[in-house]
Design an enzyme around this catalytic site. Structure first.
Site, mmCIF file in Angstrom:
data_model
loop_
_atom_site.group_PDB
_atom_site.id
_atom_site.type_symbol
_atom_site.label_atom_id
_atom_site.label_comp_id
_atom_site.label_asym_id
_atom_site.label_seq_id
_atom_site.Cartn_x
_atom_site.Cartn_y
_atom_site.Cartn_z
ATOM 1 N N THR A 121 53.610 37.226 55.361
ATOM 2 C CA THR A 121 54.742 38.152 55.466
ATOM 3 C C THR A 121 54.435 39.391 56.310
ATOM 4 O OG1 THR A 121 54.022 39.074 53.342
ATOM 5 C CG2 THR A 121 55.768 37.426 53.285
ATOM 6 N N GLU A 122 53.265 39.452 56.919
ATOM 7 C CA GLU A 122 52.864 40.673 57.626
ATOM 8 C C GLU A 122 53.862 41.104 58.693
ATOM 9 O OE1 GLU A 122 48.963 38.879 56.120
ATOM 10 O OE2 GLU A 122 50.868 38.140 56.907
#
Length: 244
Positions: A121-122
């Site tokens: 999810t960065e």
């Protein structure tokens, strides 16, 4: 109070990420406590192998946005797992996000139930999976990583096994794990250490070559304006400004 639970059965030391109220996010304290527990297990001649697992329905939500570890601390923890002279086996029955996936990749064997889900999810909070790439890139399918790194999509345990993030997925994690632990218990400690050294040589070459650059990249991105907006939006449960 430690954030790592410890128990031992027949030579297998189980270390449990134990901050379920924070979804086992990688805070400075949790990373420090896990590093200390791994150090103890590595020195203990009564430990044949380590199982890394969790309490609650999340293995790890990634970096704690309110109390993140220093990038050098996370790099050090991942390398410690790779270098530990005993096999480290991940047992996952819940969700894994972002930095938590680096822990899985650093482990020698990773087993999950089909209830688990995964996502890098960065990019959705304005950063990149920099430090965790050190164990991930040598061990995981590059085309799959390109998709999941760039989109932040969620994927399931069978897909995680297909791309090499997991060793195996099963309906019940403990049933799936049982023959793995039986095999480790039947193996000579010195032989396990030398075999692990063979298997991790390429991963450690990546650490030696890229750790400084990726640690610096992580620090720069987390201090950036997009990251401040992304993390603020996440905490406020809204879309960041760049969503179209």
């Amino acid at each position: 109070m430690t954030l790592i639970g410890r128990s031992r059965t027949r030579g297998v030391e189980t270390l449990s990420l134990d901050a379920p109220e924070h979804r086992n996010a990688l805070s400075a304290a949790l990373v420090g406590d896990l590093a200390a527990a791994l150090t103890d297990a590595g020195k203990d001649t009564g430990v044949r192998a380590v199982v890394l697992t969790h309490t609650g329905n999340t293995f790890s939500a990634g970096a704690d946005l309110k109390d993140p570890p220093a990038p050098t601390a996370l790099t050090g923890l991942l390398r410690q797992i790779v270098e530990l002279p005993k096999p480290v086996v991940a047992r996952v029955t819940g969700h894994v996000r972002a930095g938590g996936l680096g822990l899985l990749a650093a482990c020698d064997i990773a087993v999950a139930s089909r209830a688990a889900t995964f996502a890098f999810t960065e990019v959705r909070i304005g950063v990149a999976p920099a430090v965790i790439s050190l164990p991930l890139l040598p061990r995981t399918d590059p085309r799959a990583l390109a998709r999941y790194y760039l989109t932040g999509e969620r994927f399931d345990a069978d897909e995680a096994a297909r791309i090499g993030l997991l060793t195996v997925a099963g309906d019940d994690a403990d049933d799936t794990l049982a023959p793995v632990l039986d095999g480790l218990r039947r193996s000579a400690p010195e032989a396990l250490a030398e075999t692990k050294r063979l298997l991790t040589a390429k991963v450690l070459e990546t650490f030696d070559r890229d750790a400084d650059a990726l640690t610096a990249l992580s620090a720069r991105l987390f201090a950036s304006a997009p990251a401040r907006e992304g993390m603020t939006a996440f905490l406020e449960r809204r879309d960041p400004e760049w969503v179209v």
